[in-house]
Design an enzyme around this catalytic site. Structure first.
Site, short mmCIF file in Angstrom:
data_model
loop_
_atom_site.label_atom_id
_atom_site.label_comp_id
_atom_site.label_asym_id
_atom_site.label_seq_id
_atom_site.Cartn_x
_atom_site.Cartn_y
_atom_site.Cartn_z
CG HIS A 72 -2.04 1.02 1.11
ND1 HIS A 72 -2.10 2.19 1.35
CD2 HIS A 72 -3.24 0.64 0.67
CE1 HIS A 72 -3.20 2.78 0.99
NE2 HIS A 72 -3.91 1.87 0.78
CG ASP A 120 -8.62 -4.32 -2.94
OD1 ASP A 120 -7.79 -3.47 -3.34
OD2 ASP A 120 -9.70 -4.06 -2.97
C1 SDX Z 1 -6.36 0.21 -2.98
O1 SDX Z 1 -4.44 4.53 -2.36
C2 SDX Z 1 -5.44 3.74 -1.80
O2 SDX Z 1 -5.95 4.20 -0.57
C3 SDX Z 1 -6.07 2.59 -2.18
C4 SDX Z 1 -6.87 1.72 -1.50
C5 SDX Z 1 -8.32 2.65 -1.05
O3 SDX Z 1 -8.79 2.31 -0.20
O4 SDX Z 1 -8.72 3.35 -2.09
O5 SDX Z 1 -6.38 1.62 -0.39
C6 SDX Z 1 -7.58 0.65 -2.33
O6 SDX Z 1 -6.14 0.29 -3.89
C7 SDX Z 1 -5.43 -0.97 -2.35
C8 SDX Z 1 -4.31 -1.57 -3.14
C9 SDX Z 1 -4.76 -2.67 -4.29
N1 SDX Z 1 -3.66 -2.86 -5.13
C10 SDX Z 1 -2.94 -4.09 -5.02
O7 SDX Z 1 -3.10 -4.99 -4.21
C11 SDX Z 1 -2.10 -4.32 -6.12
C12 SDX Z 1 -0.86 -4.86 -5.68
N2 SDX Z 1 -0.09 -3.92 -4.82
C13 SDX Z 1 0.82 -3.06 -5.41
O8 SDX Z 1 0.73 -2.81 -6.96
C14 SDX Z 1 1.40 -1.94 -4.67
O9 SDX Z 1 1.40 -2.23 -3.29
C15 SDX Z 1 0.44 -0.63 -4.70
C16 SDX Z 1 0.31 0.04 -6.21
C17 SDX Z 1 -0.79 -0.70 -3.99
C18 SDX Z 1 1.26 0.47 -3.93
O10 SDX Z 1 2.61 0.63 -4.52
P1 SDX Z 1 3.60 1.60 -3.89
O11 SDX Z 1 2.84 3.12 -3.63
O12 SDX Z 1 4.96 1.76 -5.02
O13 SDX Z 1 4.09 1.33 -2.34
P2 SDX Z 1 4.63 -0.09 -1.92
O14 SDX Z 1 5.23 0.10 -0.60
O15 SDX Z 1 3.36 -1.10 -1.67
O16 SDX Z 1 5.69 -0.72 -3.20
C19 SDX Z 1 7.03 -0.47 -2.97
C20 SDX Z 1 7.72 -1.49 -3.65
C21 SDX Z 1 6.95 -1.65 -5.16
O17 SDX Z 1 7.60 -1.10 -5.95
P3 SDX Z 1 7.20 -0.57 -7.63
O18 SDX Z 1 7.46 -2.01 -8.30
O19 SDX Z 1 5.74 -0.13 -7.17
O20 SDX Z 1 7.87 0.58 -8.12
O21 SDX Z 1 7.37 -2.97 -3.18
C22 SDX Z 1 7.33 -3.69 -4.04
C23 SDX Z 1 7.49 -3.13 -5.44
O22 SDX Z 1 8.82 -3.41 -5.91
N3 SDX Z 1 5.94 -4.21 -4.08
C24 SDX Z 1 5.40 -5.51 -4.58
C25 SDX Z 1 3.81 -5.27 -4.07
N4 SDX Z 1 3.80 -4.19 -3.65
C26 SDX Z 1 4.65 -3.45 -3.57
N5 SDX Z 1 5.58 -6.53 -5.08
C27 SDX Z 1 5.04 -7.40 -5.41
N6 SDX Z 1 3.87 -7.63 -5.12
C28 SDX Z 1 2.87 -6.61 -4.47
N7 SDX Z 1 1.71 -6.65 -4.24
#
Ligand code: SDX
Length: 364
Positions: free
Chosen positions: A249, A300
Site C-alpha cells: 500500500h 482488497d
Molecule cells: C487499493 O490508495 C489507496 O488508498 C487505495 C485503497 C483505497 O482504499 O482506495 O487502499 C485501495 O487500491 C489497495 C491496493 C490494491 N492494489 C493491489 O493490491 C495491487 C498490488 N499492490 C501494489 O501494486 C502496490 O503495493 C501498490 C500499487 C498498491 C502501492 O505501491 P507503492 O505505492 O509503490 O508502494 P509499496 O510500498 O506498496 O511498493 C513499493 C515496492 C514496489 O515498488 P514498484 O514496483 O511499485 O516501483 O514494493 C514492491 C514493489 O517493488 N511491491 C510489491 C507489491 N507491492 C509492492 N511487489 C510484489 N507484489 C506486490 N503486491
C-alpha cells in the site's frame, strides 16, 4: 525539479472527510475501529456532513436512501441490454453511471438519490449477469440489508448484515486515493455528479487500485485448483515480475488497519460457508509475503474471500467496491465543489526544444 513518483507523499489539498495520518484511518475524526460497529447510514451521514446524525435524522436519512433505491424504467431497459454483454461488469457500470442521470436529473439529483441509484444499479447488474429476476427494495429493511437482498435474493441474518455493514463502512472512504482524486479533479471543473462518478469508476477498475480484489480471488483459485504451494506461487510470480495482488500500500507500510478487521470477518464467513481452505491459503500467503518481502495485506485481500463467501462471482467484486466507495466519492465531490477552485497543476517540460516547422518538405 524533483517530483515524487505517483505524487507519493505530496499534499495537494486539505480535507475534513478522512485521514490516514500515522497509518490510522479516521472518518471525520472517528477511528475506523469504532465506526466498524456503527450503522452504514450513520457513517454515510458522517462522511457527508462531518458529524454523526441524531436519532431522528438517521431514521429520516435511512428512509430517504431506501425509498430512492428504485431504477427508472429507461435504466432497467438499458441494463437489460448492456448488462448481458460479455463486457466486464466495471465497464458496464462505467456506461450506466454516465447514463444514470437523465437530462433533468443531471443537474438536480442530490447525493442520497445518487448513492441509492448506484447501489440498486450494481445489484441489478449482478442479478442480470446471474440470469436472476430483478427485485424491489423491502421498505422494512435498512440500506445494507436491502443491498444484500437485491444482490443475492436472500434477506440476510442480523449477523450477516452486521458483518456486511462493516465491510461497506471500511470501503466507504480513504482520503485522496486514485479514484477519489480523479473524482475531485472532475468536480473541480464543475462537471455534474454523474460525470465525477463515471471518472472515478474508470480509475477504480485498474488492478493496482480497486481491480485487485478480483485478481486476489483468481490467485486463490489458481493455488487451490492446481494444488500449488503458496510460497512457490509467490516466487514464480515475482520471477515473472508480477505483483502479488492484495498486498502492499502507498500509505500503510506496516499493515492496512482495514485488513485486520476484514480478516476476522473473512475467517468467520469462510468457516460458515465451507471456504476455510481459501482462508488457510490466505494465511500461508500472508505469512510468506511478510517474511519474504515485508509486505502486508491491504483492503482488497480478505474482501475477495468475503465476497466469494456471499456467493458472488469474482468479476463483480470491484463493482461492489465502487458501490461502497460512491459514499466517499460523493463526499469529496461536494467538498471540492465548495472549494470553487479548478485543479490544474504545473508540469516540467523535459522534451526536445528549439525546433521549427519548415512546411511539408522533409524536416531537417
Ligand atoms: C487499493 O490508495 C489507496 O488508498 C487505495 C485503497 C483505497 O482504499 O482506495 O487502499 C485501495 O487500491 C489497495 C491496493 C490494491 N492494489 C493491489 O493490491 C495491487 C498490488 N499492490 C501494489 O501494486 C502496490 O503495493 C501498490 C500499487 C498498491 C502501492 O505501491 P507503492 O505505492 O509503490 O508502494 P509499496 O510500498 O506498496 O511498493 C513499493 C515496492 C514496489 O515498488 P514498484 O514496483 O511499485 O516501483 O514494493 C514492491 C514493489 O517493488 N511491491 C510489491 C507489491 N507491492 C509492492 N511487489 C510484489 N507484489 C506486490 N503486491
Amino acid at each position: 525539479m524533483e517530483c515524487p513518483r505517483g505524487l507519493a507523499g505530496v499534499v495537494v489539498d486539505q480535507t475534513k472527510i478522512s485521514s490516514t495520518a500515522g497509518a490510522h484511518l479516521t472518518y471525520a475524526g472517528y477511528p475506523i475501529e469504532e465506526l466498524a460497529h456503527a450503522s452504514f447510514e450513520e457513517v454515510v451521514f458522517l462522511l457527508w456532513h462531518t458529524r454523526l446524525p441524531s436519532e431522528n435524522e438517521i431514521a429520516v436519512f435511512r428512509h430517504q436512501l431506501v425509498s430512492q433505491m428504485v431504477l427508472p424504467a429507461e435504466t432497467v431497459r438499458l441494463l437489460l441490454y448492456v448488462a448481458k454483454e460479455p463486457q466486464h461488469p466495471m465497464s458496464i457500470l462505467r456506461t450506466t453511471t454516465s447514463l444514470l442521470g437523465t437530462t433533468n436529473d443531471v443537474d438536480h439529483d442530490e447525493p442520497p438519490k445518487i448513492l441509492a441509484k448506484m447501489l440498486i444499479t450494481v445489484a441489478a447488474i449482478i442479478r442480470i449477469r446471474a440470469n436472476e429476476p430483478l427485485l424491489e427494495v423491502d421498505p422494512h429493511l435498512g440500506v445494507v440489508e436491502n443491498f444484500l437482498y437485491l444482490m443475492t435474493g436472500k434477506r440476510p441474518s442480523k449477523e450477516l448484515a452486521r458483518m456486511f455493514s462493516t465491510v461497506m463502512i471500511l470501503h466507504a472512504d480513504h482520503e485522496f486515493n486514485a479514484s477519489t482524486f480523479t473524482a475531485r479533479v472532475v468536480a473541480s471543473t464543475f462537471a455534474d455528479y454523474y460525470s465525477c462518478l463515471t471518472a472515478a469508476v474508470c480509475a477504480l477498475k485498474g488492478p493496482l487500485h480497486g481491480g485487485a480484489n478480483e485478481r486476489v480471488f483468481e490467485m486463490l483459485l489458481e493455488i487451490k485448483e492446481q494444488g500449488l504451494d503458496p510460497r512457490e506461487f509467490v516466487e514464480d510470480q515475482v520471477k515473472q515480475k508480477r505483483k502479488i495482488m492484495g498486498f502492499g500500500h502507498r500509505i500503510y507500510k506496516n499493515g492496512d488497519p482495514r485488513a485486520a478487521i476484514l480478516k476476522q470477518i473473512a475467517g468467520k464467513l469462510a468457516a460458515k460457508t465451507g471456504n476455510s481452505e481459501y482462508f488457510e491459503i490466505q494465511r500461508q500467503l500472508a505469512d510468506y509475503m511478510l517474511q519474504r518481502f515485508n509486505l502486508h495485506p491491504n483492503v482488497d485481500y480478505y474482501t475477495s474471500l468475503i465476497y466469494h463467501c456471499l456467493g458472488l462471482d469474482k468479476e463483480v467484486f470491484t463493482m461492489l467496491f465502487a458501490a461502497c466507495r460512491t459514499v466517499g466519492w460523493l463526499a469529496h465531490v461536494m467538498e471540492q465543489r465548495n472549494e470553487n477552485c479548478l485543479i490544474r497543476p504545473n508540469s516540467e517540460y523535459v522534451g526536445p526544444t528549439d525546433r521549427h516547422y519548415l512546411g511539408e518538405q522533409i524536416q531537417k
